[in-house]
Write a protein that holds these residues in place. Sequence first.
Motif, PDB file in Angstrom:
ATOM      1  N   ALA A 293      42.417  29.788  34.538  1.00 56.83           N
ATOM      2  CA  ALA A 293      41.908  31.223  33.850  1.00 56.83           C
ATOM      3  C   ALA A 293      41.714  31.184  32.191  1.00 56.83           C
ATOM      4  O   ALA A 293      40.590  31.731  31.552  1.00 56.83           O
ATOM      5  CB  ALA A 293      43.253  32.116  34.138  1.00 56.83           C
ATOM      6  N   GLU A 294      41.945  30.000  31.794  1.00 54.77           N
ATOM      7  CA  GLU A 294      41.369  30.210  30.499  1.00 54.77           C
ATOM      8  C   GLU A 294      40.342  29.725  29.891  1.00 54.77           C
ATOM      9  O   GLU A 294      39.531  30.029  29.462  1.00 54.77           O
ATOM     10  CB  GLU A 294      42.294  28.942  29.823  1.00 54.77           C
ATOM     11  CG  GLU A 294      44.103  27.967  29.267  1.00 54.77           C
ATOM     12  CD  GLU A 294      44.915  27.275  29.370  1.00 54.77           C
ATOM     13  OE1 GLU A 294      43.769  27.008  28.695  1.00 54.77           O
ATOM     14  OE2 GLU A 294      45.869  27.751  29.757  1.00 54.77           O
ATOM     15  N   TYR A 295      39.949  28.601  31.070  1.00 53.97           N
ATOM     16  CA  TYR A 295      38.528  28.213  30.488  1.00 53.97           C
ATOM     17  C   TYR A 295      37.543  29.253  31.565  1.00 53.97           C
ATOM     18  O   TYR A 295      35.959  28.965  30.823  1.00 53.97           O
ATOM     19  CB  TYR A 295      37.736  26.868  31.410  1.00 53.97           C
ATOM     20  CG  TYR A 295      39.012  25.912  31.177  1.00 53.97           C
ATOM     21  CD1 TYR A 295      38.010  24.649  30.098  1.00 53.97           C
ATOM     22  CD2 TYR A 295      40.031  25.139  31.070  1.00 53.97           C
ATOM     23  CE1 TYR A 295      37.805  23.805  29.308  1.00 53.97           C
ATOM     24  CE2 TYR A 295      40.433  24.211  30.328  1.00 53.97           C
ATOM     25  CZ  TYR A 295      39.611  23.455  29.330  1.00 53.97           C
ATOM     26  OH  TYR A 295      39.973  22.270  28.834  1.00 53.97           O
ATOM     27  N   PHE A 296      37.868  29.729  32.202  1.00 59.56           N
ATOM     28  CA  PHE A 296      36.620  31.511  33.311  1.00 59.56           C
ATOM     29  C   PHE A 296      37.139  32.038  32.003  1.00 59.56           C
ATOM     30  O   PHE A 296      37.039  33.268  33.282  1.00 59.56           O
ATOM     31  CB  PHE A 296      36.876  30.733  33.970  1.00 59.56           C
ATOM     32  CG  PHE A 296      35.977  29.793  34.625  1.00 59.56           C
ATOM     33  CD1 PHE A 296      34.378  29.364  34.878  1.00 59.56           C
ATOM     34  CD2 PHE A 296      36.777  28.511  35.339  1.00 59.56           C
ATOM     35  CE1 PHE A 296      34.147  28.284  35.164  1.00 59.56           C
ATOM     36  CE2 PHE A 296      35.723  27.198  35.709  1.00 59.56           C
ATOM     37  CZ  PHE A 296      34.682  27.697  34.940  1.00 59.56           C
ATOM     38  N   LYS A 297      37.847  33.086  31.437  1.00 58.99           N
ATOM     39  CA  LYS A 297      38.374  34.081  31.206  1.00 58.99           C
ATOM     40  C   LYS A 297      37.109  35.058  31.149  1.00 58.99           C
ATOM     41  O   LYS A 297      37.815  35.821  31.026  1.00 58.99           O
ATOM     42  CB  LYS A 297      38.804  33.851  29.705  1.00 58.99           C
ATOM     43  CG  LYS A 297      39.585  34.842  29.163  1.00 58.99           C
ATOM     44  CD  LYS A 297      39.959  35.181  27.507  1.00 58.99           C
ATOM     45  CE  LYS A 297      40.522  35.960  27.387  1.00 58.99           C
ATOM     46  NZ  LYS A 297      41.087  36.000  25.798  1.00 58.99           N
ATOM     47  N   ASP A 298      35.826  35.091  30.299  1.00 61.47           N
ATOM     48  CA  ASP A 298      35.158  36.048  30.341  1.00 61.47           C
ATOM     49  C   ASP A 298      33.867  35.473  31.327  1.00 61.47           C
ATOM     50  O   ASP A 298      32.985  36.380  32.142  1.00 61.47           O
ATOM     51  CB  ASP A 298      34.012  35.368  28.857  1.00 61.47           C
ATOM     52  CG  ASP A 298      35.321  35.447  27.182  1.00 61.47           C
ATOM     53  OD1 ASP A 298      35.800  36.501  28.000  1.00 61.47           O
ATOM     54  OD2 ASP A 298      35.157  34.662  26.530  1.00 61.47           O
ATOM     55  N   ASN A 299      33.539  34.117  31.657  1.00 62.30           N
ATOM     56  CA  ASN A 299      32.409  34.437  33.129  1.00 62.30           C
ATOM     57  C   ASN A 299      33.845  33.920  33.743  1.00 62.30           C
ATOM     58  O   ASN A 299      34.220  32.879  34.197  1.00 62.30           O
ATOM     59  CB  ASN A 299      31.693  33.097  32.781  1.00 62.30           C
ATOM     60  CG  ASN A 299      31.496  32.508  34.259  1.00 62.30           C
ATOM     61  OD1 ASN A 299      30.264  33.319  33.903  1.00 62.30           O
ATOM     62  ND2 ASN A 299      30.414  31.341  33.881  1.00 62.30           N
ATOM     63  N   GLN A 300      33.113  34.235  34.937  1.00 58.17           N
ATOM     64  CA  GLN A 300      33.905  34.798  36.249  1.00 58.17           C
ATOM     65  C   GLN A 300      33.028  33.740  37.366  1.00 58.17           C
ATOM     66  O   GLN A 300      32.400  35.268  37.885  1.00 58.17           O
ATOM     67  CB  GLN A 300      35.033  35.697  36.826  1.00 58.17           C
ATOM     68  CG  GLN A 300      35.514  36.262  35.293  1.00 58.17           C
ATOM     69  CD  GLN A 300      36.097  36.824  35.480  1.00 58.17           C
ATOM     70  OE1 GLN A 300      36.658  38.115  36.388  1.00 58.17           O
ATOM     71  NE2 GLN A 300      37.717  37.494  34.425  1.00 58.17           N
ATOM     72  N   PRO A 301      32.620  32.658  37.868  1.00 60.29           N
ATOM     73  CA  PRO A 301      31.809  32.928  38.818  1.00 60.29           C
ATOM     74  C   PRO A 301      32.455  33.035  40.415  1.00 60.29           C
ATOM     75  O   PRO A 301      33.679  32.952  40.291  1.00 60.29           O
ATOM     76  CB  PRO A 301      31.237  31.211  38.257  1.00 60.29           C
ATOM     77  CG  PRO A 301      32.771  30.555  37.683  1.00 60.29           C
ATOM     78  CD  PRO A 301      33.322  31.835  37.061  1.00 60.29           C
ATOM     79  N   CYS A 302      31.911  32.741  41.405  1.00 61.79           N
ATOM     80  CA  CYS A 302      32.450  32.812  42.840  1.00 61.79           C
ATOM     81  C   CYS A 302      33.486  31.270  42.545  1.00 61.79           C
ATOM     82  O   CYS A 302      32.964  30.582  41.771  1.00 61.79           O
ATOM     83  CB  CYS A 302      31.008  33.016  43.618  1.00 61.79           C
ATOM     84  SG  CYS A 302      30.374  33.914  43.559  1.00 61.79           S
ATOM     85  N   ARG A 303      34.194  31.279  43.371  1.00 61.16           N
ATOM     86  CA  ARG A 303      35.022  30.253  43.093  1.00 61.16           C
ATOM     87  C   ARG A 303      35.343  30.144  44.647  1.00 61.16           C
ATOM     88  O   ARG A 303      35.825  30.751  45.351  1.00 61.16           O
ATOM     89  CB  ARG A 303      35.844  30.199  42.404  1.00 61.16           C
ATOM     90  CG  ARG A 303      37.033  28.901  42.264  1.00 61.16           C
ATOM     91  CD  ARG A 303      37.849  28.920  41.415  1.00 61.16           C
ATOM     92  NE  ARG A 303      39.079  29.507  41.989  1.00 61.16           N
ATOM     93  CZ  ARG A 303      40.683  29.688  41.678  1.00 61.16           C
ATOM     94  NH1 ARG A 303      40.409  29.793  40.517  1.00 61.16           N
ATOM     95  NH2 ARG A 303      41.342  30.444  42.047  1.00 61.16           N
ATOM     96  N   THR A 304      35.280  28.527  45.428  1.00 61.82           N
ATOM     97  CA  THR A 304      36.087  27.673  46.490  1.00 61.82           C
ATOM     98  C   THR A 304      37.629  26.941  45.428  1.00 61.82           C
ATOM     99  O   THR A 304      36.547  26.233  45.083  1.00 61.82           O
ATOM    100  CB  THR A 304      34.943  28.452  47.816  1.00 61.82           C
ATOM    101  OG1 THR A 304      34.153  29.020  47.729  1.00 61.82           O
ATOM    102  CG2 THR A 304      35.835  27.355  49.438  1.00 61.82           C
ATOM    103  N   THR A 305      38.930  27.095  46.753  1.00 61.98           N
ATOM    104  CA  THR A 305      39.149  25.684  46.067  1.00 61.98           C
ATOM    105  C   THR A 305      39.909  25.025  47.890  1.00 61.98           C
ATOM    106  O   THR A 305      40.341  26.031  48.521  1.00 61.98           O
ATOM    107  CB  THR A 305      40.581  26.550  45.418  1.00 61.98           C
ATOM    108  OG1 THR A 305      39.618  26.988  44.049  1.00 61.98           O
ATOM    109  CG2 THR A 305      41.297  24.730  44.921  1.00 61.98           C
ATOM    110  N   VAL A 306      39.510  23.924  48.105  1.00 63.55           N
ATOM    111  CA  VAL A 306      39.743  23.505  49.075  1.00 63.55           C
ATOM    112  C   VAL A 306      41.243  22.090  49.226  1.00 63.55           C
ATOM    113  O   VAL A 306      40.693  21.285  47.879  1.00 63.55           O
ATOM    114  CB  VAL A 306      38.507  23.169  49.926  1.00 63.55           C
ATOM    115  CG1 VAL A 306      38.325  24.174  50.580  1.00 63.55           C
ATOM    116  CG2 VAL A 306      38.164  22.021  49.135  1.00 63.55           C
TER     117      VAL A 306
END
Length: 145
Positions: free
Chosen positions: A112-125
Amino acid sequence: MNTMSNKINTDKAPKPMGLYPHARKVGNLLFLSGVGPRAAGSGSEEANIPGLKYDKNGNYEAFDFEAQCRSVFDNVKVILEESGSSWDKIVDVTTFLTDMKRDFKTYNRVYAEYFKDNQPCRTTVEVNALPSPISIELKCIASID
């Protein structure tokens, strides 16, 4: 930086652990291979993994998952910039964690710190293991001009 056709490698990021480039450009997209937290220019040696230290018996003496997260994000940023793209052009992130229960909350906070402005699609596995004793790896897609 070495660019052969559309393959991109840089000595400013950890060395790939196999026969593959750091990134590959296809049209206006940049595909990054899986990137871990190892130090720039390093191989798979455990001493090159931020936040990880073993004792003489091979047991964790120190483990700092947040340090690994920050290092991964920094490595991705370097590869993007060396490839002619940038952090704000990331459109998709796939994250591999070796222990979702232990690490997801920290990962989500740092993300959330690093992607505060740019919010790409995300998958976490969660995965059973990664190719070296790291706890996180990112695979990204970014746009490129």
